[in-house]
Motif scaffolding. Structure first.
Motif, PDB file in Angstrom:
ATOM      1  N   ALA A 122       0.844  -1.199   0.000  1.00  0.00           N
ATOM      2  CA  ALA A 122       0.000   0.000   0.000  1.00  0.00           C
ATOM      3  C   ALA A 122       0.877   1.246   0.000  1.00  0.00           C
ATOM      4  O   ALA A 122       1.605   1.502   0.957  1.00  0.00           O
ATOM      5  CB  ALA A 122      -0.916  -0.011   1.223  1.00  0.00           C
ATOM      6  N   LEU A 148      -0.839  -1.054  -4.502  1.00  0.00           N
ATOM      7  CA  LEU A 148      -2.113  -0.406  -4.202  1.00  0.00           C
ATOM      8  C   LEU A 148      -1.929   1.100  -4.096  1.00  0.00           C
ATOM      9  O   LEU A 148      -1.140   1.583  -3.285  1.00  0.00           O
ATOM     10  CB  LEU A 148      -2.673  -0.954  -2.880  1.00  0.00           C
ATOM     11  N   ASN A 176      -6.223  -1.303  -6.580  1.00  0.00           N
ATOM     12  CA  ASN A 176      -6.573  -0.533  -5.385  1.00  0.00           C
ATOM     13  C   ASN A 176      -7.171  -1.484  -4.360  1.00  0.00           C
ATOM     14  O   ASN A 176      -7.461  -2.651  -4.657  1.00  0.00           O
ATOM     15  CB  ASN A 176      -7.529   0.625  -5.717  1.00  0.00           C
ATOM     16  N   TRP A 177      -7.376  -0.988  -3.152  1.00  0.00           N
ATOM     17  CA  TRP A 177      -7.818  -1.856  -2.064  1.00  0.00           C
ATOM     18  C   TRP A 177      -9.190  -2.461  -2.333  1.00  0.00           C
ATOM     19  O   TRP A 177      -9.428  -3.641  -2.081  1.00  0.00           O
ATOM     20  CB  TRP A 177      -7.821  -1.096  -0.754  1.00  0.00           C
ATOM     21  N   LYS A 181      -9.750  -6.466  -2.483  1.00  0.00           N
ATOM     22  CA  LYS A 181     -10.602  -7.109  -1.485  1.00  0.00           C
ATOM     23  C   LYS A 181     -11.651  -8.002  -2.158  1.00  0.00           C
ATOM     24  O   LYS A 181     -11.864  -9.151  -1.743  1.00  0.00           O
ATOM     25  CB  LYS A 181     -11.273  -6.037  -0.627  1.00  0.00           C
ATOM     26  N   VAL A 214      -0.289  -8.228   3.196  1.00  0.00           N
ATOM     27  CA  VAL A 214      -0.525  -6.808   2.936  1.00  0.00           C
ATOM     28  C   VAL A 214       0.391  -5.973   3.825  1.00  0.00           C
ATOM     29  O   VAL A 214       0.340  -6.065   5.048  1.00  0.00           O
ATOM     30  CB  VAL A 214      -1.997  -6.432   3.205  1.00  0.00           C
ATOM     31  N   LEU A 222      -0.708   0.507   7.359  1.00  0.00           N
ATOM     32  CA  LEU A 222      -2.019   0.222   6.771  1.00  0.00           C
ATOM     33  C   LEU A 222      -3.035   1.230   7.283  1.00  0.00           C
ATOM     34  O   LEU A 222      -2.957   1.685   8.429  1.00  0.00           O
ATOM     35  CB  LEU A 222      -2.467  -1.196   7.149  1.00  0.00           C
ATOM     36  N   GLN A 226      -8.100  -1.001   5.767  1.00  0.00           N
ATOM     37  CA  GLN A 226      -7.271  -2.180   5.455  1.00  0.00           C
ATOM     38  C   GLN A 226      -7.081  -3.062   6.681  1.00  0.00           C
ATOM     39  O   GLN A 226      -7.204  -4.292   6.597  1.00  0.00           O
ATOM     40  CB  GLN A 226      -5.925  -1.724   4.894  1.00  0.00           C
ATOM     41  N   CYS A 230      -8.766  -6.945   6.732  1.00  0.00           N
ATOM     42  CA  CYS A 230      -7.856  -8.089   6.580  1.00  0.00           C
ATOM     43  C   CYS A 230      -8.400  -9.282   7.374  1.00  0.00           C
ATOM     44  O   CYS A 230      -9.054  -9.119   8.407  1.00  0.00           O
ATOM     45  CB  CYS A 230      -6.459  -7.736   7.083  1.00  0.00           C
TER      46      CYS A 230
END
Length: 264
Positions: A122, A148, A176-177, A181, A214, A222, A226, A230
């Motif tokens: 990230a 990300l 991207n997140w 996800k 991550v 993070l 995030q 997780c």
């Protein structure tokens, strides 16, 4: 042989030190016998041309690399020692470099395999960290890196050099997140976040067969979403005076724990 630093080809190569031009042209500059050999052995179709400075060539393996390049019909340009030193990005240049096309993939193009291991970074701002993580990820049999948000360039010469050629054996993805996800959930991947706020020691949890590690940036780690989204959070114990590790070091430690569990 090119002997002038004002030659158009040489000026174009030197411009690749600037990310703006690398992004526009979608190419990169790689240098050194080890990295060029990796490019030829693993992704020779990405190589546009090889640059040689005969007066600087000292490695015994260079001949084999050149023969392989000629067999694959890769263009080879010879330059003088002075010209190569002008375009070189390293101390003690070895007299061999290459111009390569950047290779990117999307999440949608990935067909997951069992026991897949990925790293999601990230907002990683240090190209050297990205290259070192690529090197470790390749060493543990990982699949690739997912960048990300805004990120340093893995095709930066610093990153390529730090990867020691692993960049040609790992998949690179920009996403991207939110997309990651959804993709992880659909493909049964577990998102394992690393943060100093986690109560679980990185060695005490069981890592699933399909894992995405991550990692946040060294500056901010993070973000709240995030960490919340997780599957699990882990931390590295610190018993000395320092309270954190370099991103690539921390990532490497956890990657080897994951590999150890997968092997057993």
């Amino acid at each position: 042989m090119i002997t002038s630093t004002s030659n158009a080809t040489i000026r174009s190569i030197r411009s690749l030190n600037n990310r703006k031009y690398r992004d526009e042209l979608q190419i990169g500059y790689v240098e050194g016998i080890r990295v060029v050999r990796s490019a030829i052995e693993l992704q020779s179709h990405l190589i546009e041309k090889i640059i040689l400075a005969p007066d600087l060539l000292t490695s015994a393996s260079t001949k084999q690399v050149i023969q392989k390049a000629q067999k694959d019909d890769i263009s080879i340009i010879e330059v003088s020692k002075q010209v190569f030193q002008k375009i070189s990005k390293r101390d003690g240049p070895q007299g061999i470099a290459a111009i390569v096309r950047q290779n990117w993939t999307t999440l949608e193009d990935i067909i997951p395999e069992n026991n897949s291991l990925w790293v999601a970074l990230a907002s990683s701002g240090n190209p050297g960290n990205i290259g070192t993580i690529l090197r470790t990820l390749d060493a543990v049999g990982g699949s690739g890196i997912i960048l990300l948000g805004p990120s340093a360039d893995p095709w930066d010469p610093t990153s390529i050099r730090a990867s020691t050629g692993a960049i040609f054996n790992c998949t690179l993805i920009r996403s991207n997140w939110s997309k990651l996800k959804k993709w992880a959930q659909f493909n049964n991947f577990s998102l394992i976040g690393a943060t100093d706020e986690a109560t679980a020691n990185y060695r005490t949890i069981e890592y699933p067969n399909n894992t995405i590690l991550v990692m946040g940036s060294e500056q901010s780690g993070l973000d709240i979403a995030q960490k919340k989204e997780c599957s699990n959070l882990v931390s590295l114990p610190m018993i000395g005076s320092v309270d954190s590790l370099n991103l690539s070091v921390a990532c490497s430690i956890i990657l080897y724990e994951i590999m150890s569990q997968q092997m057993s």
